[in-house]
Scaffold this motif. Structure first.
Motif, PDB file in Angstrom:
ATOM      1  N   PHE A  61     -21.300  -9.211  -7.722  1.00 29.56           N
ATOM      2  CA  PHE A  61     -21.190  -7.754  -7.646  1.00 29.56           C
ATOM      3  C   PHE A  61     -22.495  -7.083  -8.073  1.00 29.56           C
ATOM      4  O   PHE A  61     -22.991  -6.173  -7.398  1.00 29.56           O
ATOM      5  CB  PHE A  61     -20.025  -7.295  -8.519  1.00 29.56           C
ATOM      6  CG  PHE A  61     -20.052  -5.830  -8.886  1.00 29.56           C
ATOM      7  CD1 PHE A  61     -20.074  -4.851  -7.905  1.00 29.56           C
ATOM      8  CD2 PHE A  61     -20.030  -5.434 -10.217  1.00 29.56           C
ATOM      9  CE1 PHE A  61     -20.105  -3.503  -8.243  1.00 29.56           C
ATOM     10  CE2 PHE A  61     -20.057  -4.096 -10.564  1.00 29.56           C
ATOM     11  CZ  PHE A  61     -20.087  -3.122  -9.573  1.00 29.56           C
ATOM     12  N   LEU A  62     -23.097  -7.536  -9.165  1.00 30.50           N
ATOM     13  CA  LEU A  62     -24.311  -6.913  -9.699  1.00 30.50           C
ATOM     14  C   LEU A  62     -25.590  -7.476  -9.080  1.00 30.50           C
ATOM     15  O   LEU A  62     -26.688  -7.071  -9.467  1.00 30.50           O
ATOM     16  CB  LEU A  62     -24.365  -7.091 -11.219  1.00 30.50           C
ATOM     17  CG  LEU A  62     -23.277  -6.374 -12.026  1.00 30.50           C
ATOM     18  CD1 LEU A  62     -23.357  -6.758 -13.491  1.00 30.50           C
ATOM     19  CD2 LEU A  62     -23.401  -4.869 -11.866  1.00 30.50           C
ATOM     20  N   LEU A 317     -21.015   1.312   0.924  1.00 33.66           N
ATOM     21  CA  LEU A 317     -20.772   1.525  -0.499  1.00 33.66           C
ATOM     22  C   LEU A 317     -19.550   0.737  -0.960  1.00 33.66           C
ATOM     23  O   LEU A 317     -19.585   0.039  -1.978  1.00 33.66           O
ATOM     24  CB  LEU A 317     -20.568   3.019  -0.760  1.00 33.66           C
ATOM     25  CG  LEU A 317     -20.666   3.494  -2.201  1.00 33.66           C
ATOM     26  CD1 LEU A 317     -22.084   3.340  -2.730  1.00 33.66           C
ATOM     27  CD2 LEU A 317     -20.233   4.953  -2.315  1.00 33.66           C
ATOM     28  N   LEU A 318     -18.469   0.843  -0.216  1.00 35.26           N
ATOM     29  CA  LEU A 318     -17.236   0.155  -0.596  1.00 35.26           C
ATOM     30  C   LEU A 318     -17.408  -1.359  -0.533  1.00 35.26           C
ATOM     31  O   LEU A 318     -16.839  -2.099  -1.343  1.00 35.26           O
ATOM     32  CB  LEU A 318     -16.096   0.605   0.319  1.00 35.26           C
ATOM     33  CG  LEU A 318     -14.666   0.313  -0.161  1.00 35.26           C
ATOM     34  CD1 LEU A 318     -14.449   0.823  -1.573  1.00 35.26           C
ATOM     35  CD2 LEU A 318     -13.656   0.941   0.784  1.00 35.26           C
ATOM     36  N   ALA A 319     -18.215  -1.827   0.415  1.00 34.45           N
ATOM     37  CA  ALA A 319     -18.462  -3.271   0.527  1.00 34.45           C
ATOM     38  C   ALA A 319     -19.269  -3.803  -0.647  1.00 34.45           C
ATOM     39  O   ALA A 319     -19.283  -5.014  -0.896  1.00 34.45           O
ATOM     40  CB  ALA A 319     -19.189  -3.565   1.833  1.00 34.45           C
ATOM     41  N   LEU A 322     -17.058  -4.185  -6.826  1.00 36.53           N
ATOM     42  CA  LEU A 322     -16.387  -5.369  -7.366  1.00 36.53           C
ATOM     43  C   LEU A 322     -15.074  -5.609  -6.642  1.00 36.53           C
ATOM     44  O   LEU A 322     -14.647  -6.753  -6.473  1.00 36.53           O
ATOM     45  CB  LEU A 322     -16.139  -5.190  -8.869  1.00 36.53           C
ATOM     46  CG  LEU A 322     -15.404  -6.319  -9.593  1.00 36.53           C
ATOM     47  CD1 LEU A 322     -16.188  -7.625  -9.521  1.00 36.53           C
ATOM     48  CD2 LEU A 322     -15.135  -5.943 -11.057  1.00 36.53           C
ATOM     49  N   LEU A 323     -14.440  -4.540  -6.190  1.00 39.09           N
ATOM     50  CA  LEU A 323     -13.197  -4.664  -5.432  1.00 39.09           C
ATOM     51  C   LEU A 323     -13.391  -5.531  -4.200  1.00 39.09           C
ATOM     52  O   LEU A 323     -12.531  -6.342  -3.833  1.00 39.09           O
ATOM     53  CB  LEU A 323     -12.707  -3.266  -5.024  1.00 39.09           C
ATOM     54  CG  LEU A 323     -11.410  -3.188  -4.227  1.00 39.09           C
ATOM     55  CD1 LEU A 323     -10.233  -3.662  -5.060  1.00 39.09           C
ATOM     56  CD2 LEU A 323     -11.172  -1.756  -3.740  1.00 39.09           C
ATOM     57  N   ALA A 324     -14.541  -5.402  -3.543  1.00 41.19           N
ATOM     58  CA  ALA A 324     -14.819  -6.187  -2.335  1.00 41.19           C
ATOM     59  C   ALA A 324     -15.121  -7.646  -2.662  1.00 41.19           C
ATOM     60  O   ALA A 324     -14.952  -8.529  -1.818  1.00 41.19           O
ATOM     61  CB  ALA A 324     -15.992  -5.573  -1.585  1.00 41.19           C
ATOM     62  N   ASP A 332      -8.523  -5.589   2.849  1.00 46.20           N
ATOM     63  CA  ASP A 332      -9.314  -5.260   4.029  1.00 46.20           C
ATOM     64  C   ASP A 332     -10.136  -4.027   3.677  1.00 46.20           C
ATOM     65  O   ASP A 332      -9.614  -2.897   3.644  1.00 46.20           O
ATOM     66  CB  ASP A 332      -8.398  -4.991   5.218  1.00 46.20           C
ATOM     67  CG  ASP A 332      -9.180  -4.773   6.513  1.00 46.20           C
ATOM     68  OD1 ASP A 332     -10.328  -4.277   6.441  1.00 46.20           O
ATOM     69  OD2 ASP A 332      -8.648  -5.084   7.595  1.00 46.20           O
ATOM     70  N   ILE A 333     -11.412  -4.208   3.394  1.00 47.63           N
ATOM     71  CA  ILE A 333     -12.265  -3.120   2.934  1.00 47.63           C
ATOM     72  C   ILE A 333     -12.362  -2.010   3.975  1.00 47.63           C
ATOM     73  O   ILE A 333     -12.302  -0.812   3.649  1.00 47.63           O
ATOM     74  CB  ILE A 333     -13.663  -3.652   2.577  1.00 47.63           C
ATOM     75  CG1 ILE A 333     -13.588  -4.561   1.355  1.00 47.63           C
ATOM     76  CG2 ILE A 333     -14.628  -2.508   2.320  1.00 47.63           C
ATOM     77  CD1 ILE A 333     -13.086  -3.872   0.110  1.00 47.63           C
ATOM     78  N   ASN A 334     -12.493  -2.368   5.238  1.00 41.53           N
ATOM     79  CA  ASN A 334     -12.596  -1.346   6.287  1.00 41.53           C
ATOM     80  C   ASN A 334     -11.328  -0.511   6.379  1.00 41.53           C
ATOM     81  O   ASN A 334     -11.388   0.709   6.537  1.00 41.53           O
ATOM     82  CB  ASN A 334     -12.891  -2.002   7.639  1.00 41.53           C
ATOM     83  CG  ASN A 334     -14.308  -2.539   7.708  1.00 41.53           C
ATOM     84  OD1 ASN A 334     -15.224  -1.959   7.130  1.00 41.53           O
ATOM     85  ND2 ASN A 334     -14.491  -3.649   8.398  1.00 41.53           N
TER      86      ASN A 334
END
Length: 622
Positions: A61-62, A317-319, A322-324, A332-334
């Protein structure tokens, strides 16, 4: 980012990184880090934690490397007390081994044995007063009960240790309006520390513990993560936090307080565990640390709405969250992105661009959305504020500050559920301002009678009733009623009173920016600005400047003012010796810090004025 100055930041350090998995503030932290990661790849992020079970996920994530080691400057010895035997916990290749160490035998009288079957008094007496001991308890009430028990069991050498300093601390706590029980416990070198205490009380007790005046501090689990108070021995009173079983991460945080380089040469932790619970507790201790999971999903709007304002691509951004990264294939991120954007469009904070304008931006933030961003308000809070402003615009009560205070009370009323019979007595004593404000909110004498008789109230929501109760409390604070008196009057712990005051001040500042951003509500902005400034400390205007100093609250500001230090300049010119002699219960360390902080504030003001003067001179030359 709005000012295009993100390049001025080179490093962001996040301590206690595991809190990213907590509801609420965890989502806020994830939003901040995700936005930075997408907006500027040159900023370095360093995250630190001792209780993360899925480091590779956090590293992904980081976009970071993992640096991990088990070295501890001061050895920590972990024990569990089962019955009257102390067992050493040894972590090896074969897993967790429990090795009997010694049988506990203390010269208890039959009366002491019945009072203290777990031998807490003996375990504490082995290290105090030469060293300090923390006792973690499951609840706030248990903290106070354990402290009272330990006061009864203290030995002569403990009672005769630093008597004068303990007496001075006891007097200072009484001056703060603290309970008589706490002041008496302090004279025995024992105290408790939990969220029910006021901020000044907690600060005094923490300083006293660090300096050795207090030898034993009975505390709740929140101290383990939030306050740096190392001790020679840590005792965990029971394998529970509240009613929940003690999690391994919480256990590690607690035991991590034991032993600190330069303070103790060794550290010990003792878990007191009933035999019936040991099998489950052992399995917990032998297991690995739990993974940290994203808490972002309920707060996706707080990520995507500012992203639209900053022109950051929402899917990218969403991808990057950490959730992704979570190893849940069902996410499903999209789809999540589409659903959240659709929700933001329906709520009126985003809209599709006007094609005729030639704007090629995918989505446009509406004035309401921009106002929510400016005010740092969640969308549901922003909508509720709009409703409150609509009501206030038709009948704002300006006989005093009560109606304005209601506007900025926490919308969840800080979780407070008042006793309605007590509420009725408060309503019966309202002055004209209070009655008029209640009437505007729909709270009438008929509602008050229903409170008294226990009948359900149907024409006013419970949220409005609870918020008005909190507003009445804030109104008393506004009128300079001391916090302890207010806490007793409204049956709320002093720590909670101060917490509500801080959250209301922050909400007032956010609501002021919200109103500034919406032209229709501009008239409320100056009212809320003045409200926020005074509500921040609920102090007399002449004390507000002193309370800008770090760790100076109302009580300390009053002391300084009465001693003749009425301005920052007065403190900046003072010597530590003068300050100590004229302000009661002020340590040399605290006096030095006050003087240094005052001088730094003055230097900063001078530099700002110099910069403004240079700007003016440059303009004149042009």
């Amino acid at each position: 980012m709005e000012l295009d100055r993100l390049h001025e930041i080179g490093l962001i350090v996040v301590d206690e990184l595991h809190l990213i998995g907590e509801p609420g503030r965890g989502a806020t932290l994830e939003i901040l880090l995700t936005t930075v990661l997408v907006a500027d790849k040159n900023i370095q992020i360093v995250g630190m934690s001792a209780t993360i079970g899925n480091l590779p996920d956090l590293a992904q994530f980081l976009r970071a490397a993992v640096f991990q080691r088990q070295f501890r400057p001061v050895e920590l010895r972990e024990y569990v007390k089962l019955g009257d035997t102390l067992h050493r916990l040894v972590y090896g290749a074969q897993g967790l081994e429990v090795v009997p160490e010694r049988q506990l035998v203390y010269d208890y009288s039959p009366a002491a044995t019945s009072l203290d079957p777990d031998m807490l008094g003996g375990l504490v007496a082995e290290v105090v007063p030469a060293d300090c001991c923390l006792v973690f308890c499951p609840t706030k009430r248990n903290c106070e009960n354990v402290a009272a028990l330990l006061c009864k069991l203290q030995r002569k050498e403990m009672l005769s240790h630093r008597v004068a300093e303990r007496a001075a601390l006891s007097s200072a706590l009484r001056a703060e309006g603290g309970s008589g029980e706490l002041a008496r416990a302090v004279r025995c070198g024992v105290a408790w520390h939990h969220a029910g205490l006021g901020g000044d009380e907690r600060a005094m007790l923490e300083h006293a513990f660090r300096s050795g005046v207090i030898s034993v501090l009975c505390c709740t689990s929140t101290l383990a993560a939030g306050v740096n108070l190392p001790a020679r021995r840590v005792i965990i009173r029971a394998p529970r936090v509240g009613r929940r079983p003690l999690a391994l991460a919480a256990y590690r945080q607690m035991t991590g307080r034991a032993g600190r380089a330069g303070i103790c040469d060794t550290g010990e932790s003792i878990l007191i565990c009933p035999a019936a619970e040991w099998v489950a507790v052992r399995a917990q201790l032998a297991g690995g640390l739990p993974p940290v999971r994203s808490a972002l999903r309920p707060a996706l709007g707080a990520l995507l709405l500012p992203a639209a304002a900053l022109r950051l691509p929402p899917r990218r951004l969403l991808a990057a969250t950490l959730l992704a990264v979570a190893d849940d294939d069902s996410i499903d991120i999209n789809q999540l992105c589409d659903e959240e954007l659709r929700s933001l469009l329906e709520s009126g904070v985003l809209e599709l661009p006007d094609k005729s304008s030639g704007d090629d931006c995918d989505l446009v933030v509406t004035p309401l959305g921009l106002a929510a961003i400016k005010g740092c308000l969640e969308l549901n809070v922003a909508r509720q504020l709009l409703e409150d402003l609509e009501v206030a615009s038709r009948g704002l009560v300006l006989m005093g500050s009560l109606h304005l205070l209601y506007l900025v009370t926490p919308h969840d009323a800080a979780g407070i559920k008042p006793d309605y019979r007590h509420y009725y007595s408060l309503y019966s004593n309202l002055d004209e301002e209070g009655i008029q404000t209640a009437k505007v909110l729909g709270i009438t004498e008929n509602n008050a009678i229903r409170m008294m008789t226990g009948k359900p109230i149907t024409n006013v929501s419970e949220q409005v009733l609870c918020r008005f109760y909190v507003a009445l409390m804030l109104h008393d604070l506004w009128k300079q009623v001391p916090v302890p008196v207010v806490a007793d009057k409204y049956i709320i712990p002093r720590g909670t009173v101060q917490s509500i005051m801080c959250s209301s001040a922050a909400f007032a500042a956010g609501a002021q920016r919200f109103c500034e951003a919406l032209q229709r509500w501009w008239a409320f902005a100056p009212l809320l600005l003045a409200l926020a400034e005074r509500l921040r400390h609920c102090a007399a205007p002449e004390l507000q400047q002193l309370m800008e100093l770090p760790n100076v609250r109302k009580a300390r500001a009053l002391q300084l003012s009465r001693a003749g230090y009425k301005r920052i300049e007065d403190l900046a010119k003072a010597s530590a010796e003068d300050l100590i002699s004229s302000v009661a219960h002020l340590s040399r360390t605290a006096a030095t810090h006050l003087i240094s902080a005052a001088r730094m504030m003055l230097i900063e003001k001078v530099e700002n004025l110099r910069a403004e003067a240079e700007d003016v001179m440059e303009e004149l030359k042009v």
